[in-house]
Design a protein around this motif. Structure first.
Motif, PDB file in Angstrom:
ATOM      1  N   PHE A 176       2.450   0.830  -4.479  1.00 16.18           N
ATOM      2  CA  PHE A 176       1.308   1.441  -5.159  1.00 16.18           C
ATOM      3  C   PHE A 176       0.876   2.724  -4.468  1.00 16.18           C
ATOM      4  O   PHE A 176      -0.310   2.987  -4.307  1.00 16.18           O
ATOM      5  N   SER A 180       0.802  -1.217   0.000  1.00 15.46           N
ATOM      6  CA  SER A 180       0.000   0.000   0.000  1.00 15.46           C
ATOM      7  C   SER A 180       0.839   1.273   0.000  1.00 15.46           C
ATOM      8  O   SER A 180       0.553   2.204  -0.743  1.00 15.46           O
ATOM      9  N   SER A 197      -1.265   5.159  -6.917  1.00 18.06           N
ATOM     10  CA  SER A 197      -2.177   4.452  -7.805  1.00 18.06           C
ATOM     11  C   SER A 197      -3.568   5.073  -7.781  1.00 18.06           C
ATOM     12  O   SER A 197      -3.992   5.665  -6.793  1.00 18.06           O
ATOM     13  N   ASN A 198      -4.285   4.925  -8.870  1.00 14.53           N
ATOM     14  CA  ASN A 198      -5.659   5.403  -8.942  1.00 14.53           C
ATOM     15  C   ASN A 198      -6.626   4.451  -8.232  1.00 14.53           C
ATOM     16  O   ASN A 198      -7.752   4.827  -7.939  1.00 14.53           O
ATOM     17  N   TYR A 199      -6.204   3.240  -7.998  1.00 17.81           N
ATOM     18  CA  TYR A 199      -7.046   2.215  -7.382  1.00 17.81           C
ATOM     19  C   TYR A 199      -6.664   1.993  -5.914  1.00 17.81           C
ATOM     20  O   TYR A 199      -6.585   0.861  -5.445  1.00 17.81           O
ATOM     21  N   LYS A 200      -6.447   3.054  -5.190  1.00 17.18           N
ATOM     22  CA  LYS A 200      -5.980   2.973  -3.805  1.00 17.18           C
ATOM     23  C   LYS A 200      -6.967   2.210  -2.917  1.00 17.18           C
ATOM     24  O   LYS A 200      -6.560   1.425  -2.072  1.00 17.18           O
ATOM     25  N   PHE A 201      -8.276   2.422  -3.117  1.00 20.21           N
ATOM     26  CA  PHE A 201      -9.269   1.740  -2.291  1.00 20.21           C
ATOM     27  C   PHE A 201      -9.231   0.231  -2.519  1.00 20.21           C
ATOM     28  O   PHE A 201      -9.277  -0.552  -1.567  1.00 20.21           O
ATOM     29  N   LEU A 202      -9.132  -0.190  -3.770  1.00 14.76           N
ATOM     30  CA  LEU A 202      -9.086  -1.622  -4.061  1.00 14.76           C
ATOM     31  C   LEU A 202      -7.810  -2.277  -3.541  1.00 14.76           C
ATOM     32  O   LEU A 202      -7.833  -3.405  -3.048  1.00 14.76           O
ATOM     33  N   ILE A 203      -6.709  -1.560  -3.644  1.00 12.00           N
ATOM     34  CA  ILE A 203      -5.448  -2.078  -3.130  1.00 12.00           C
ATOM     35  C   ILE A 203      -5.520  -2.217  -1.615  1.00 12.00           C
ATOM     36  O   ILE A 203      -5.081  -3.226  -1.054  1.00 12.00           O
ATOM     37  N   ASN A 204      -6.072  -1.220  -0.930  1.00 14.12           N
ATOM     38  CA  ASN A 204      -6.210  -1.301   0.523  1.00 14.12           C
ATOM     39  C   ASN A 204      -7.143  -2.435   0.931  1.00 14.12           C
ATOM     40  O   ASN A 204      -6.895  -3.129   1.921  1.00 14.12           O
TER      41      ASN A 204
END
Length: 59
Positions: A23, A19, A26-33
């Motif tokens: 990344f 996290s 990244s634009n997908y921070k919520f999905l990565i978290n």
């Protein structure tokens, strides 16, 4: 419950590396978290089950 501490520490290290370091922009921070949190919970659960199985409290 030594195994739970180790499992949680490994999950926290994984969360930090993915996290915060790899990344971070990244634009997908919520999905990565969310994915990192899921990996953390699975690691925590497995280490808890392993620790309880070793002392005979998990059947």
């Amino acid at each position: 419950m030594f195994t739970v501490s180790i499992g949680s520490a490994c999950g926290g290290i994984f969360f930090h590396l993915i996290s915060e370091n790899w990344f971070a922009k990244s634009n997908y921070k919520f999905l990565i978290n969310a994915a990192c949190a899921l990996v953390f919970l699975v690691g925590f659960w497995l280490s808890l089950v392993f620790g309880l199985a070793q002392v005979g409290l998990w059947d």
